[in-house]
Design a protein around this motif. Structure first.
Motif, short mmCIF file in Angstrom:
data_model
loop_
_atom_site.label_atom_id
_atom_site.label_comp_id
_atom_site.label_asym_id
_atom_site.label_seq_id
_atom_site.Cartn_x
_atom_site.Cartn_y
_atom_site.Cartn_z
N ILE A 285 -8.37 -6.58 6.23
CA ILE A 285 -8.09 -6.13 4.87
C ILE A 285 -7.25 -4.86 4.95
O ILE A 285 -7.66 -3.88 5.58
CB ILE A 285 -9.38 -5.83 4.08
N VAL A 286 -6.08 -4.88 4.32
CA VAL A 286 -5.20 -3.71 4.26
C VAL A 286 -5.25 -3.16 2.84
O VAL A 286 -5.07 -3.91 1.87
CB VAL A 286 -3.76 -4.08 4.65
N LEU A 287 -5.49 -1.87 2.73
CA LEU A 287 -5.62 -1.22 1.43
C LEU A 287 -4.81 0.07 1.41
O LEU A 287 -5.04 0.97 2.21
CB LEU A 287 -7.10 -0.91 1.15
N TYR A 288 -3.86 0.14 0.48
CA TYR A 288 -3.08 1.36 0.29
C TYR A 288 -3.65 2.12 -0.91
O TYR A 288 -3.89 1.54 -1.98
CB TYR A 288 -1.61 1.03 0.03
N LEU A 289 -3.85 3.42 -0.73
CA LEU A 289 -4.40 4.27 -1.79
C LEU A 289 -3.39 5.33 -2.16
O LEU A 289 -2.85 6.03 -1.29
CB LEU A 289 -5.70 4.92 -1.33
N ARG A 290 -3.16 5.47 -3.45
CA ARG A 290 -2.21 6.45 -3.97
C ARG A 290 -2.95 7.45 -4.85
O ARG A 290 -3.88 7.08 -5.57
CB ARG A 290 -1.14 5.73 -4.79
N ARG A 291 -2.56 8.69 -4.78
CA ARG A 291 -3.22 9.71 -5.60
C ARG A 291 -3.25 9.26 -7.05
O ARG A 291 -2.22 8.84 -7.60
CB ARG A 291 -2.50 11.05 -5.44
N GLN A 292 -4.40 9.37 -7.69
CA GLN A 292 -4.60 8.70 -8.97
C GLN A 292 -3.67 9.17 -10.08
O GLN A 292 -3.29 8.37 -10.95
CB GLN A 292 -6.06 8.86 -9.42
N ASP A 293 -3.29 10.44 -10.09
CA ASP A 293 -2.39 10.89 -11.16
C ASP A 293 -1.02 10.24 -11.02
O ASP A 293 -0.38 9.85 -12.02
CB ASP A 293 -2.27 12.41 -11.15
N LEU A 294 -0.55 10.07 -9.77
CA LEU A 294 0.74 9.42 -9.55
C LEU A 294 0.67 7.93 -9.86
O LEU A 294 1.61 7.34 -10.41
CB LEU A 294 1.18 9.63 -8.10
N MET A 295 -0.46 7.33 -9.52
CA MET A 295 -0.66 5.92 -9.84
C MET A 295 -0.63 5.70 -11.35
O MET A 295 0.01 4.77 -11.85
CB MET A 295 -1.99 5.45 -9.26
N MET A 296 -1.31 6.59 -12.09
CA MET A 296 -1.37 6.44 -13.54
C MET A 296 -0.01 6.66 -14.18
O MET A 296 0.36 5.97 -15.14
CB MET A 296 -2.38 7.42 -14.13
N ARG A 297 0.77 7.59 -13.66
CA ARG A 297 2.11 7.81 -14.21
C ARG A 297 2.96 6.56 -14.05
O ARG A 297 3.72 6.19 -14.94
CB ARG A 297 2.79 8.99 -13.52
N SER A 298 2.86 5.93 -12.89
CA SER A 298 3.62 4.70 -12.67
C SER A 298 3.10 3.56 -13.55
O SER A 298 3.88 2.77 -14.08
CB SER A 298 3.54 4.31 -11.19
N MET A 299 1.79 3.50 -13.72
CA MET A 299 1.21 2.45 -14.55
C MET A 299 1.61 2.63 -16.01
O MET A 299 1.70 1.65 -16.77
CB MET A 299 -0.31 2.44 -14.41
N TYR A 300 1.85 3.87 -16.43
CA TYR A 300 2.24 4.10 -17.82
C TYR A 300 3.56 3.39 -18.13
O TYR A 300 3.72 2.80 -19.20
CB TYR A 300 2.36 5.60 -18.10
N SER A 301 4.51 3.46 -17.20
CA SER A 301 5.76 2.73 -17.41
C SER A 301 5.49 1.25 -17.60
O SER A 301 6.11 0.58 -18.44
CB SER A 301 6.71 2.94 -16.22
N GLN A 302 4.55 0.71 -16.83
CA GLN A 302 4.21 -0.71 -16.95
C GLN A 302 3.59 -1.02 -18.30
O GLN A 302 3.88 -2.05 -18.91
CB GLN A 302 3.25 -1.11 -15.82
N VAL A 303 2.74 -0.12 -18.77
CA VAL A 303 2.11 -0.30 -20.09
C VAL A 303 3.18 -0.44 -21.17
O VAL A 303 3.10 -1.32 -22.04
CB VAL A 303 1.18 0.89 -20.40
#
Length: 336
Positions: free
Chosen positions: A128-146
């Protein structure tokens, strides 16, 4: 056969990895690595739908009409049969690749266990390979998707929810790590931190091949994907979304991602720090127990966020909205 499952998380370059594998599937197979057709061309949510419990009414399942036990059972049978056929058609394959960021959203232990039961029939070893990104940066990127999919939310960082099964479980890396390690074993889990200095060659695609232990075939080009939008595009598209029904959107989201790439919406440093603070304890727990270090991510650095954001920069004129709409209209049938 070995099986490598890249389970995400979201916004850690999985789309770029998937597109690279799509373009290089034949080259990879020549080297003994199978990227099955059932996962290609954006079809990866299927395996997440397969793993989810019958009662889990996830958006990905609803889009496929998987809303009854009968529909789910039929879908699982069809998926199993197709995967088995594609494995049989590649008798020389030594490694099976699965790349699916939606798997990081699994919540019940029965869900990764269902996936393990399926793959145990094919694979002698599963990693199992899992990449973790700092949550504030992840949320900023997800906002564009929203915004790209029709959302109108104004705040980049939504209010934190205390409910155990709320949306914020997506950002709880301790929960994700413990769930998958509990099913496949801690030794099967490879955790990678999605920070450029910690990636091989500073690149997630090179890092993925290195982590998996595969040589990138000669001639296989990396397919990069930049999913963030410019602030002006986000503001304009958000305004358009208020008046455009989702069923009428067509390819508006993917098209905007190709035309209006940018750094995302500006956010004040204090808001980013507040959002990140909700996950700090769990992050530290993952770092200590799984990586043997004190912290998972580098803290928010100087210059990453502005101290203040002028209200005027979060407004957009009717002329700017019209200009963005015109570019989308102009590009709706253009091939990129």
């Amino acid at each position: 056969m070995d099986c490598v499952i890249h389970i995400g998380t979201e916004k850690t370059g999985t789309t770029s990895i998937q597109r690279t594998l799509d373009e290089g599937a034949d080259l990879l197979l020549c080297d003994g690595t199978l990227w099955p057709p059932v996962f290609r061309d954006g079809q990866d949510p299927r395996i997440a739908c397969y793993a989810m419990d019958d009662a889990a009414l996830d958006l990905r399942k609803r889009r496929r009409g998987l809303t009854t036990p009968e529909a789910v059972t039929k879908f699982r049978t069809q998926f199993e049969n197709r995967l088995e056929r594609e494995l049989a058609a590649a008798p020389g394959a030594r490694t099976l690749l699965i790349v699916n960021e939606h798997l990081s959203r699994m919540r019940a232990r029965s869900e990764p266990a269902r996936l393990k039961a399926l793959l145990d029939g094919f694979a002698s070893r599963i990693r199992i390979v899992l990449y973790l990104r700092r949550q504030d940066l992840m949320m900023r990127s997800m906002y564009s998707q929203v915004i790209k999919v029709g959302g109108t939310r104004e705040n980049v960082f939504p209010l934190f929810e205390q409910e155990e099964e709320g949306d914020f479980t997506t950002f709880n890396y301790r929960r994700i790590v413990d769930l998958w390690a509990g099913t496949f074993g801690r030794e099967a889990l490879e955790i990678r931190v999605f920070e450029r200095p910690q990636l091989v060659e500073g690149d997630v695609i090179a890092d993925f091949f290195h982590t998996v232990g595969l040589a990138r075939p000669d001639g296989l080009q990396a397919a990069k994907s930049n999913e963030n939008l410019s602030p002006e595009a986000l503001l304009s598209l958000r305004e358009l979304n208020r008046h455009l029904p989702r069923e009428a959107r067509g390819n508006l989201g993917p098209l905007s991602a190709r035309i209006f790439t940018g750094p995302g919406m500006p956010v004040e440093r204090a808001k980013a720090e507040e959002f990140l603070s909700h996950f700090q304890q769990d992050n530290d727990d993952v770092a200590r127990r799984y990586l043997g270090r004190d912290r998972l991510f580098e803290p928010i650095g100087e210059g990453e966020y502005p101290e203040t954001v002028e209200p005027a920069s979060l407004e957009v004129s009717a002329q700017t909205v019209a200009w963005h709409f015109a570019r989308l209209w102009e590009g709706r049938n253009r091939k990129f």
